[in-house]
Write a protein that holds these residues in place. Structure first.
Motif, PDB file in Angstrom:
ATOM      1  N   CYS A  12     -10.782  40.307  20.840  1.00  0.00           N
ATOM      2  CA  CYS A  12     -11.147  40.664  22.202  1.00  0.00           C
ATOM      3  C   CYS A  12     -10.231  39.964  23.190  1.00  0.00           C
ATOM      4  N   CYS A  13     -10.225  40.506  24.387  1.00  0.00           N
ATOM      5  CA  CYS A  13      -9.395  39.965  25.451  1.00  0.00           C
ATOM      6  C   CYS A  13      -9.858  38.536  25.743  1.00  0.00           C
ATOM      7  N   THR A  14      -8.895  37.613  25.849  1.00  0.00           N
ATOM      8  CA  THR A  14      -9.262  36.221  26.093  1.00  0.00           C
ATOM      9  C   THR A  14      -9.778  36.031  27.508  1.00  0.00           C
ATOM     10  N   ASN A  15      -9.451  36.952  28.381  1.00  0.00           N
ATOM     11  CA  ASN A  15      -9.845  36.827  29.777  1.00  0.00           C
ATOM     12  C   ASN A  15     -11.187  37.496  30.074  1.00  0.00           C
ATOM     13  N   CYS A  16     -11.272  38.821  29.871  1.00  0.00           N
ATOM     14  CA  CYS A  16     -12.494  39.532  30.248  1.00  0.00           C
ATOM     15  C   CYS A  16     -13.437  39.737  29.071  1.00  0.00           C
ATOM     16  N   LYS A  17     -13.012  39.285  27.866  1.00  0.00           N
ATOM     17  CA  LYS A  17     -13.843  39.368  26.655  1.00  0.00           C
ATOM     18  C   LYS A  17     -14.093  40.799  26.211  1.00  0.00           C
ATOM     19  N   ASN A  59      -0.991  45.096  28.305  1.00  0.00           N
ATOM     20  CA  ASN A  59      -1.904  44.688  29.379  1.00  0.00           C
ATOM     21  C   ASN A  59      -3.296  45.249  29.171  1.00  0.00           C
ATOM     22  N   CYS A  60      -4.271  44.370  29.233  1.00  0.00           N
ATOM     23  CA  CYS A  60      -5.676  44.762  29.238  1.00  0.00           C
ATOM     24  C   CYS A  60      -5.963  45.381  30.609  1.00  0.00           C
ATOM     25  N   PRO A  61      -6.938  46.306  30.687  1.00  0.00           N
ATOM     26  CA  PRO A  61      -7.283  46.861  32.012  1.00  0.00           C
ATOM     27  C   PRO A  61      -7.618  45.778  33.038  1.00  0.00           C
TER      28      PRO A  61
HETATM   29 ZN   LIG Z   1      -9.216  41.813  29.652  1.00  0.00          ZN
END
Ligand SMILES: [Zn+2]
Length: 119
Positions: A12-17, A59-61
């Motif tokens: 999963c994205c480390t930022n927004c999970k 890039n994640c959204p």
């Molecule tokens: Zn993200």
């Protein structure tokens, strides 16, 4: 190589999970950024004992940058891939980066062309 990438999921994205269950989901949701980077090969090292790795960015959204890398790939497997890449780049007159970007596009195409495996 595709198996190695697929083995990095779920993540999963480390930022927004935001979770990415599969490589397919990851490729669908994220946006690829720039060129793939074969760090070892860029330095002229085709048989690295301590590989720096090869990475691609997306890039994640949410705007956070995600990384897929060759980290964790067994050395022998990495070397045989690099060896293959060396032959191919010579044969076609491509740079390692061109070849890697081609591979990345090809894997993306194959993964997205496959039927979705929904539970
Ligand atoms: Zn993200």
């Amino acid at each position: 190589m595709r198996q190695h990438l697929e083995a990095q999921f779920p993540q999963c994205c480390t930022n927004c999970k935001r979770p990415f269950a599969t490589l397919r989901e990851y490729l669908l949701i994220t946006e690829q950024v720039g060129s793939a980077m074969p760090y070892d090969v860029e330095l002229g090292d085709w048989q690295p004992l301590e590989p720096l790795g090869t990475v691609t960015f997306a890039n994640c959204p949410c705007g956070s940058t995600l990384v897929l890398s060759s980290d964790g790939m067994p050395l022998l497997q990495l070397w045989s891939l690099l060896n293959w890449a060396r032959t191919e780049t010579k044969k076609w007159g491509m740079t390692p980066k061109d070849l890697l970007n081609y591979l990345r596009d090809e894997i993306t195409r194959q993964v997205l062309a496959a039927p979705a495996s929904k539970p």
